[in-house]
Design a protein around this motif. Sequence first.
Motif, mmCIF file in Angstrom:
data_model
loop_
_atom_site.group_PDB
_atom_site.id
_atom_site.type_symbol
_atom_site.label_atom_id
_atom_site.label_comp_id
_atom_site.label_asym_id
_atom_site.label_seq_id
_atom_site.Cartn_x
_atom_site.Cartn_y
_atom_site.Cartn_z
ATOM 1 N N ILE A 13 0.836 -1.201 0.000
ATOM 2 C CA ILE A 13 0.000 0.000 0.000
ATOM 3 C C ILE A 13 0.869 1.248 0.000
ATOM 4 O O ILE A 13 0.627 2.202 -0.754
ATOM 5 C CB ILE A 13 -0.943 -0.006 1.221
ATOM 6 C CG1 ILE A 13 -1.930 -1.178 1.121
ATOM 7 C CG2 ILE A 13 -1.694 1.319 1.328
ATOM 8 C CD1 ILE A 13 -2.733 -1.401 2.382
ATOM 9 N N THR A 14 1.912 1.248 0.826
ATOM 10 C CA THR A 14 2.819 2.398 0.888
ATOM 11 C C THR A 14 3.528 2.612 -0.440
ATOM 12 O O THR A 14 3.632 3.734 -0.944
ATOM 13 C CB THR A 14 3.853 2.202 2.005
ATOM 14 O OG1 THR A 14 3.174 2.035 3.259
ATOM 15 C CG2 THR A 14 4.792 3.389 2.094
ATOM 16 N N ALA A 15 4.045 1.514 -1.037
ATOM 17 C CA ALA A 15 4.745 1.622 -2.314
ATOM 18 C C ALA A 15 3.812 2.085 -3.423
ATOM 19 O O ALA A 15 4.198 2.889 -4.288
ATOM 20 C CB ALA A 15 5.371 0.278 -2.674
ATOM 21 N N THR A 16 2.583 1.604 -3.396
ATOM 22 C CA THR A 16 1.623 1.991 -4.432
ATOM 23 C C THR A 16 1.271 3.463 -4.319
ATOM 24 O O THR A 16 1.205 4.182 -5.331
ATOM 25 C CB THR A 16 0.362 1.131 -4.341
ATOM 26 O OG1 THR A 16 0.704 -0.244 -4.535
ATOM 27 C CG2 THR A 16 -0.655 1.545 -5.390
ATOM 28 N N TYR A 17 1.044 3.940 -3.096
ATOM 29 C CA TYR A 17 0.700 5.352 -2.928
ATOM 30 C C TYR A 17 1.873 6.245 -3.358
ATOM 31 O O TYR A 17 1.681 7.266 -4.023
ATOM 32 C CB TYR A 17 0.326 5.636 -1.479
ATOM 33 C CG TYR A 17 -0.139 7.060 -1.254
ATOM 34 C CD1 TYR A 17 -1.386 7.470 -1.715
ATOM 35 C CD2 TYR A 17 0.664 7.985 -0.610
ATOM 36 C CE1 TYR A 17 -1.818 8.770 -1.529
ATOM 37 C CE2 TYR A 17 0.246 9.297 -0.422
ATOM 38 C CZ TYR A 17 -1.001 9.678 -0.884
ATOM 39 O OH TYR A 17 -1.416 10.973 -0.710
ATOM 40 N N ALA A 18 3.098 5.838 -2.995
ATOM 41 C CA ALA A 18 4.268 6.606 -3.425
ATOM 42 C C ALA A 18 4.389 6.588 -4.950
ATOM 43 O O ALA A 18 4.739 7.602 -5.571
ATOM 44 C CB ALA A 18 5.535 6.041 -2.788
ATOM 45 N N GLY A 19 4.089 5.442 -5.564
ATOM 46 C CA GLY A 19 4.137 5.359 -7.015
ATOM 47 C C GLY A 19 3.089 6.214 -7.682
ATOM 48 O O GLY A 19 3.334 6.810 -8.743
ATOM 49 N N THR B 296 -9.340 -0.178 -0.510
ATOM 50 C CA THR B 296 -9.754 0.607 -1.673
ATOM 51 C C THR B 296 -10.382 1.930 -1.254
ATOM 52 O O THR B 296 -10.115 2.972 -1.862
ATOM 53 C CB THR B 296 -10.740 -0.183 -2.546
ATOM 54 O OG1 THR B 296 -11.899 -0.544 -1.769
ATOM 55 C CG2 THR B 296 -10.097 -1.454 -3.072
ATOM 56 N N ASP B 297 -11.204 1.902 -0.214
ATOM 57 C CA ASP B 297 -11.836 3.143 0.249
ATOM 58 C C ASP B 297 -10.799 4.132 0.768
ATOM 59 O O ASP B 297 -10.840 5.331 0.428
ATOM 60 C CB ASP B 297 -12.847 2.832 1.360
ATOM 61 C CG ASP B 297 -14.066 2.079 0.842
ATOM 62 O OD1 ASP B 297 -14.275 2.056 -0.386
ATOM 63 O OD2 ASP B 297 -14.803 1.505 1.668
ATOM 64 N N ASN B 298 -9.859 3.653 1.575
ATOM 65 C CA ASN B 298 -8.842 4.541 2.146
ATOM 66 C C ASN B 298 -7.937 5.127 1.063
ATOM 67 O O ASN B 298 -7.587 6.317 1.106
ATOM 68 C CB ASN B 298 -8.008 3.796 3.184
ATOM 69 C CG ASN B 298 -8.805 3.435 4.423
ATOM 70 O OD1 ASN B 298 -9.863 3.998 4.671
ATOM 71 N ND2 ASN B 298 -8.302 2.497 5.205
ATOM 72 N N LEU B 299 -7.562 4.295 0.105
ATOM 73 C CA LEU B 299 -6.676 4.778 -0.952
ATOM 74 C C LEU B 299 -7.382 5.791 -1.840
ATOM 75 O O LEU B 299 -6.796 6.810 -2.231
ATOM 76 C CB LEU B 299 -6.181 3.596 -1.790
ATOM 77 C CG LEU B 299 -5.003 3.867 -2.732
ATOM 78 C CD1 LEU B 299 -3.796 4.388 -1.960
ATOM 79 C CD2 LEU B 299 -4.631 2.600 -3.492
ATOM 80 N N ALA B 300 -8.643 5.539 -2.144
ATOM 81 C CA ALA B 300 -9.402 6.477 -2.969
ATOM 82 C C ALA B 300 -9.557 7.823 -2.256
ATOM 83 O O ALA B 300 -9.428 8.885 -2.873
ATOM 84 C CB ALA B 300 -10.771 5.887 -3.306
ATOM 85 N N GLN C 51 -9.869 4.999 -8.925
ATOM 86 C CA GLN C 51 -11.052 4.171 -9.086
ATOM 87 C C GLN C 51 -10.694 2.696 -8.869
ATOM 88 O O GLN C 51 -9.752 2.192 -9.487
ATOM 89 C CB GLN C 51 -11.628 4.344 -10.491
ATOM 90 C CG GLN C 51 -12.036 5.760 -10.831
ATOM 91 C CD GLN C 51 -13.227 6.209 -10.018
ATOM 92 O OE1 GLN C 51 -14.122 5.413 -9.698
ATOM 93 N NE2 GLN C 51 -13.259 7.481 -9.672
ATOM 94 N N PRO C 52 -11.405 1.997 -7.984
ATOM 95 C CA PRO C 52 -11.112 0.569 -7.790
ATOM 96 C C PRO C 52 -11.493 -0.246 -9.021
ATOM 97 O O PRO C 52 -12.586 -0.088 -9.575
ATOM 98 C CB PRO C 52 -11.968 0.194 -6.580
ATOM 99 C CG PRO C 52 -13.067 1.218 -6.545
ATOM 100 C CD PRO C 52 -12.483 2.478 -7.093
#
Length: 279
Positions: free
Chosen positions: A157-163, A193-197, A209-210
């Motif tokens: 999750i951390t790597a994806t958000y940074a990406g 998915t909710d938190n990332l969105a 968008q999920p």
Amino acid sequence: MVDQADGLRRLLAQTRTRVLAVASMGRGLGGTTAAMNLGAALALQGREVLLLDEHGAGPGTASAEWSLAPAGTLIDVAGKRLALQSAAARAGCGVQVLPAVSPTVPPTSAGHPDPRALWQGDVILIDAQLDGEGRLSALAQQADDLVLVMQPHAASITATYAGIKQLHYAHGLRQLRFLVNGVAEPRAAQQVTDNLAQAGSRYLAVSLQPAGWVRAEPHMRDARRLNRTVVEAFPASPAAADFRRIADEMGHWPWRPGASLVALPPAPKARAANTAEAC
């Protein structure tokens, strides 16, 4: 109103071919596996599918996993040295696989041919590889949608958000999709998915968008041993059902008004001295 606008964009589009780039922020997160299974699910629905592999033809690539040996690359097709039907290799499920990179031609000199001009099937999937700075290739930038594959644990999750931040600042992306892979508990995936969105909307002004989630599959290794995807080898498995559901929903994703994720600069014109060499 949204449905009507989307329908008009489809009618006015110059091609019916939809291009989707699939990527992940690191190895082992299932980017290639997702691209292959989505391709298999689409092909089994009767769609014409071409998978362009930016990882080449080495171990762990789509060609290796399907035990295929394509005769050429996208660069060969764009240079008219080979027809696409001759350069690509067809998997048992019907997906055509073509390496998008050449071992002898650097990516920077390969240009960025529009894959829609080279193949007019239903769906082109790009198994995208981000560069060392987390940017998309010129080819992947031409996709209609970008799907990032991640897993529901803190490191991914951390790597994806940074990406996502890198992609946003590098390309000015305003919207992308993400797929959660290896899910043990759907409720946890929903929370991710909710938190990332929410984070993307609040801190980056990016619409995340999920694309859905895929449950963990204990038979994944068995499918790989058979040189097949889970969708092909174990169609009754939960993961296969998830991939089929996502493939079906992809057909209902809004058609983007533009032809690519970002506006690409025009390709540089070749000098006359180089034209003869290229021919």
